[in-house]
Design a protein around this motif. Structure first.
Motif, PDB file in Angstrom:
ATOM      1  N   TRP A  10     -31.953  12.418 -52.795  1.00  0.00           N
ATOM      2  CA  TRP A  10     -33.089  11.964 -53.586  1.00  0.00           C
ATOM      3  C   TRP A  10     -33.028  10.452 -53.708  1.00  0.00           C
ATOM      4  O   TRP A  10     -31.978   9.865 -53.739  1.00  0.00           O
ATOM      5  CB  TRP A  10     -33.046  12.570 -54.979  1.00  0.00           C
ATOM      6  N   PRO A  11     -34.164   9.775 -53.831  1.00  0.00           N
ATOM      7  CA  PRO A  11     -34.146   8.339 -54.081  1.00  0.00           C
ATOM      8  C   PRO A  11     -33.384   8.075 -55.376  1.00  0.00           C
ATOM      9  O   PRO A  11     -33.421   8.900 -56.288  1.00  0.00           O
ATOM     10  CB  PRO A  11     -35.636   7.986 -54.236  1.00  0.00           C
ATOM     11  N   PRO A  12     -32.663   6.946 -55.543  1.00  0.00           N
ATOM     12  CA  PRO A  12     -32.679   5.839 -54.602  1.00  0.00           C
ATOM     13  C   PRO A  12     -31.509   5.831 -53.629  1.00  0.00           C
ATOM     14  O   PRO A  12     -31.234   4.797 -53.028  1.00  0.00           O
ATOM     15  CB  PRO A  12     -32.583   4.639 -55.537  1.00  0.00           C
ATOM     16  N   VAL A  41     -45.572  19.384 -60.834  1.00  0.00           N
ATOM     17  CA  VAL A  41     -45.391  18.189 -60.016  1.00  0.00           C
ATOM     18  C   VAL A  41     -46.351  17.097 -60.455  1.00  0.00           C
ATOM     19  O   VAL A  41     -45.974  15.923 -60.571  1.00  0.00           O
ATOM     20  CB  VAL A  41     -45.587  18.525 -58.523  1.00  0.00           C
ATOM     21  N   ALA A  42     -47.613  17.461 -60.708  1.00  0.00           N
ATOM     22  CA  ALA A  42     -48.595  16.474 -61.151  1.00  0.00           C
ATOM     23  C   ALA A  42     -48.188  15.857 -62.489  1.00  0.00           C
ATOM     24  O   ALA A  42     -48.293  14.633 -62.688  1.00  0.00           O
ATOM     25  CB  ALA A  42     -49.973  17.123 -61.269  1.00  0.00           C
ATOM     26  N   ALA A  43     -47.701  16.699 -63.407  1.00  0.00           N
ATOM     27  CA  ALA A  43     -47.245  16.173 -64.698  1.00  0.00           C
ATOM     28  C   ALA A  43     -46.043  15.264 -64.513  1.00  0.00           C
ATOM     29  O   ALA A  43     -45.926  14.218 -65.168  1.00  0.00           O
ATOM     30  CB  ALA A  43     -46.897  17.331 -65.641  1.00  0.00           C
ATOM     31  N   GLY A  44     -45.125  15.642 -63.617  1.00  0.00           N
ATOM     32  CA  GLY A  44     -43.967  14.798 -63.352  1.00  0.00           C
ATOM     33  C   GLY A  44     -44.356  13.455 -62.790  1.00  0.00           C
ATOM     34  O   GLY A  44     -43.800  12.414 -63.169  1.00  0.00           O
ATOM     35  N   VAL A  45     -45.323  13.437 -61.875  1.00  0.00           N
ATOM     36  CA  VAL A  45     -45.808  12.173 -61.316  1.00  0.00           C
ATOM     37  C   VAL A  45     -46.425  11.302 -62.412  1.00  0.00           C
ATOM     38  O   VAL A  45     -46.173  10.092 -62.491  1.00  0.00           O
ATOM     39  CB  VAL A  45     -46.831  12.432 -60.199  1.00  0.00           C
ATOM     40  N   ALA A  46     -47.236  11.928 -63.284  1.00  0.00           N
ATOM     41  CA  ALA A  46     -47.875  11.169 -64.367  1.00  0.00           C
ATOM     42  C   ALA A  46     -46.835  10.562 -65.302  1.00  0.00           C
ATOM     43  O   ALA A  46     -46.941   9.393 -65.701  1.00  0.00           O
ATOM     44  CB  ALA A  46     -48.825  12.080 -65.146  1.00  0.00           C
ATOM     45  N   ARG A  53     -35.737   5.733 -64.004  1.00  0.00           N
ATOM     46  CA  ARG A  53     -35.750   6.369 -62.691  1.00  0.00           C
ATOM     47  C   ARG A  53     -34.697   7.477 -62.645  1.00  0.00           C
ATOM     48  O   ARG A  53     -33.574   7.288 -63.104  1.00  0.00           O
ATOM     49  CB  ARG A  53     -35.470   5.334 -61.612  1.00  0.00           C
ATOM     50  N   ILE A  54     -35.086   8.620 -62.096  1.00  0.00           N
ATOM     51  CA  ILE A  54     -34.212   9.797 -62.078  1.00  0.00           C
ATOM     52  C   ILE A  54     -33.822  10.113 -60.647  1.00  0.00           C
ATOM     53  O   ILE A  54     -34.649  10.061 -59.729  1.00  0.00           O
ATOM     54  CB  ILE A  54     -34.927  11.008 -62.714  1.00  0.00           C
ATOM     55  N   SER A  55     -32.553  10.424 -60.449  1.00  0.00           N
ATOM     56  CA  SER A  55     -32.074  10.882 -59.147  1.00  0.00           C
ATOM     57  C   SER A  55     -31.094  12.028 -59.371  1.00  0.00           C
ATOM     58  O   SER A  55     -30.367  12.046 -60.367  1.00  0.00           O
ATOM     59  CB  SER A  55     -31.392   9.756 -58.366  1.00  0.00           C
ATOM     60  N   ILE A  56     -31.107  12.979 -58.446  1.00  0.00           N
ATOM     61  CA  ILE A  56     -30.249  14.160 -58.556  1.00  0.00           C
ATOM     62  C   ILE A  56     -29.502  14.333 -57.245  1.00  0.00           C
ATOM     63  O   ILE A  56     -30.081  14.218 -56.158  1.00  0.00           O
ATOM     64  CB  ILE A  56     -31.074  15.425 -58.866  1.00  0.00           C
ATOM     65  N   ASP A  57     -28.224  14.603 -57.352  1.00  0.00           N
ATOM     66  CA  ASP A  57     -27.412  14.863 -56.174  1.00  0.00           C
ATOM     67  C   ASP A  57     -27.873  16.176 -55.535  1.00  0.00           C
ATOM     68  O   ASP A  57     -27.975  17.200 -56.211  1.00  0.00           O
ATOM     69  CB  ASP A  57     -25.938  14.981 -56.584  1.00  0.00           C
ATOM     70  N   PRO A  58     -28.178  16.193 -54.228  1.00  0.00           N
ATOM     71  CA  PRO A  58     -28.611  17.443 -53.584  1.00  0.00           C
ATOM     72  C   PRO A  58     -27.577  18.557 -53.675  1.00  0.00           C
ATOM     73  O   PRO A  58     -27.919  19.734 -53.610  1.00  0.00           O
ATOM     74  CB  PRO A  58     -28.866  17.024 -52.125  1.00  0.00           C
ATOM     75  N   LEU A  62     -41.256  13.524 -60.896  1.00  0.00           N
ATOM     76  CA  LEU A  62     -40.734  12.287 -61.467  1.00  0.00           C
ATOM     77  C   LEU A  62     -40.187  11.344 -60.404  1.00  0.00           C
ATOM     78  O   LEU A  62     -40.255  10.119 -60.548  1.00  0.00           O
ATOM     79  CB  LEU A  62     -39.634  12.608 -62.482  1.00  0.00           C
ATOM     80  N   THR A  63     -39.621  11.901 -59.336  1.00  0.00           N
ATOM     81  CA  THR A  63     -39.016  11.054 -58.311  1.00  0.00           C
ATOM     82  C   THR A  63     -40.022  10.520 -57.300  1.00  0.00           C
ATOM     83  O   THR A  63     -39.731   9.551 -56.596  1.00  0.00           O
ATOM     84  CB  THR A  63     -37.929  11.832 -57.539  1.00  0.00           C
ATOM     85  N   LEU A  64     -41.204  11.138 -57.212  1.00  0.00           N
ATOM     86  CA  LEU A  64     -42.164  10.700 -56.210  1.00  0.00           C
ATOM     87  C   LEU A  64     -42.617   9.251 -56.390  1.00  0.00           C
ATOM     88  O   LEU A  64     -42.702   8.505 -55.409  1.00  0.00           O
ATOM     89  CB  LEU A  64     -43.381  11.639 -56.207  1.00  0.00           C
ATOM     90  N   PRO A  65     -42.941   8.790 -57.614  1.00  0.00           N
ATOM     91  CA  PRO A  65     -43.353   7.384 -57.739  1.00  0.00           C
ATOM     92  C   PRO A  65     -42.288   6.409 -57.255  1.00  0.00           C
ATOM     93  O   PRO A  65     -42.603   5.411 -56.591  1.00  0.00           O
ATOM     94  CB  PRO A  65     -43.600   7.230 -59.248  1.00  0.00           C
ATOM     95  N   GLY A  66     -41.025   6.678 -57.557  1.00  0.00           N
ATOM     96  CA  GLY A  66     -39.962   5.804 -57.089  1.00  0.00           C
ATOM     97  C   GLY A  66     -39.830   5.822 -55.583  1.00  0.00           C
ATOM     98  O   GLY A  66     -39.603   4.788 -54.944  1.00  0.00           O
TER      99      GLY A  66
END
Length: 376
Positions: A352-354, A33-38, A47-52, A283-287
């Motif tokens: 997931w955002p957005p 998760v930390a690497a994804g945020v970085a 920006r990445i989004s995934i259908d639940p 990756l999705t947390l910053p967005g």
């Protein structure tokens, strides 16, 4: 083509991070998760989004199935009472408490706040299993943690469906009807899972080909999930029940060589799926944070209030239970430990955002503080 490249890149990053985590003796999910945020903070990263629905259908079944097969029937029978109390009672108490606090601090309607509580009430069986392997825990305690995390995952996802139905009805769903729907979803899913396990057991007893055995094992969680969802009951419960039954019968279904092969294949599948999901979460947390950056102080207060509520409820629930169980005869009850690890399961619940700025439902709502996805 871009999606394929993104997945391959995530697998490469996940492999590097997993190797680093082992060398540093750190939890791989948190480091992912930390690497994804970085990586997500880099300006050139899209920006990445995934259908639940993708998470529900593709990712969740094999992860739950692998965790369920690791459970020992003999140890599970010894701890079924505390597992039941934690997997059902604690989930309901956590969802209700988070719902009350979320409604108070976020301004969400009560029905939507309860949806958020249902999402956050569960723990992640994959993260708990990985953590349990690192700690020198007694077999009973390890089974208790793993069984509680696995079954409360199913409980919370069934509760989520009931909560969404209530929110869609404008909060008009009565408690009697909600309880009946909960029993129907969970009981129907358990019946489908048992039926699938029985059919698979008959097939595997008549199969000696290692390749066919592997294919059957890989397809089993998806068959259980899809069959249950097709009749509108809980697919997650079906997968959990099927995995526990087949895990207990594994010694009589195949020979040791095939079991070792299946273990290696499932280990690879779980690593790939879990790594990609945790990396995407980062990756999705910053967005997501950027979407609600207009009120950072308010968001922080909401996050702290809800996270504090989750921890307080778990402590207040587990501490008296542990004290009570300590009065039991020696060896009758194992120690009771609270587990609180977020993982892939909540990703199957919420958009997931957005697509939505509120992760507790697909409907527009005020920003809600469900921002903590990593293992706590």
């Amino acid at each position: 083509m871009q999606s394929v490249e993104t997945v391959l890149a995530l697998v490469v990053v996940a492999t590097v991070v997993a190797v680093s985590a082992r060398r540093l003796r750190l939890p791989a999910p948190s480091l992912l998760v930390a690497a994804g945020v970085a990586v997500g903070l880099l300006p050139f990263v899209p920006r990445i989004s995934i259908d639940p629905q993708v998470v529900s259908l593709v990712v969740l079944p094999p992860l739950l199935y692998a965790a369920g097969e690791d459970l020992s029937w003999r140890e599970l029978r010894r701890v079924w009472r505390p597992v039941t109390v934690l997997a059902f009672g604690l989930v309901l108490a956590s969802a209700a408490a988070v719902g009350v606090v979320a409604a108070a601090v976020t301004g969400l309607p009560a029905s939507m706040a309860f949806v958020l509580g249902a999402i956050l009430a569960s723990t992640d069986p994959v993260a708990v299993t990985a953590l349990g392997r690192r700690l020198p825990l007694p077999a009973r305690v390890h089974t208790l943690l793993q069984g509680e995390s696995l079954f409360n995952d199913a409980t919370s996802l069934v509760l989520f469906r009931v909560a969404v139905a209530g929110a869609a009805a404008g909060g008009a769903l009565s408690w009697q009807r909600a309880a009946g729907q909960f029993v129907l979803l969970a009981g129907g899913g358990a019946a489908i899972g048992a039926a699938v396990a029985a059919c698979v057991a008959v097939i595997r007893r008549r199969t000696e080909d290692p390749v066919l055995e592997t294919v059957i094992a890989l397809l089993t969680p998806y068959v259980a999930y899809v069959a249950a969802e097709a009749v509108h009951v809980s697919g997650v419960t079906a997968v959990v029940v099927a995995s526990v039954i087949l895990g207990g019968l594994s010694a009589s279904l195949t020979n040791p060589g095939i079991r070792l092969q299946l273990h290696a294949v499932y280990g690879t599948v779980v690593f790939l799926l879990e790594s990609v999901v945790f990396a995407v979460i980062g990756l999705t947390l910053p967005g997501f944070v950027a979407d609600v950056a207009t009120r950072p102080a308010v968001l922080l207060w909401q996050v702290v209030a809800i996270a504090g509520t989750m921890l307080a409820v778990r402590f207040l629930w587990v501490a008296p239970l542990a004290a009570f169980l300590s009065q039991a005869p020696a060896g009758a009850w194992p120690g009771v430990l609270p587990s609180s690890c977020r993982g892939p399961a909540p990703a199957a619940c919420c958009p997931w955002p957005p697509r939505c700025r509120c992760r507790c439902s697909p409907m527009p709502a005020p920003a809600c503080p469900a921002a903590s996805w990593s293992s706590r």
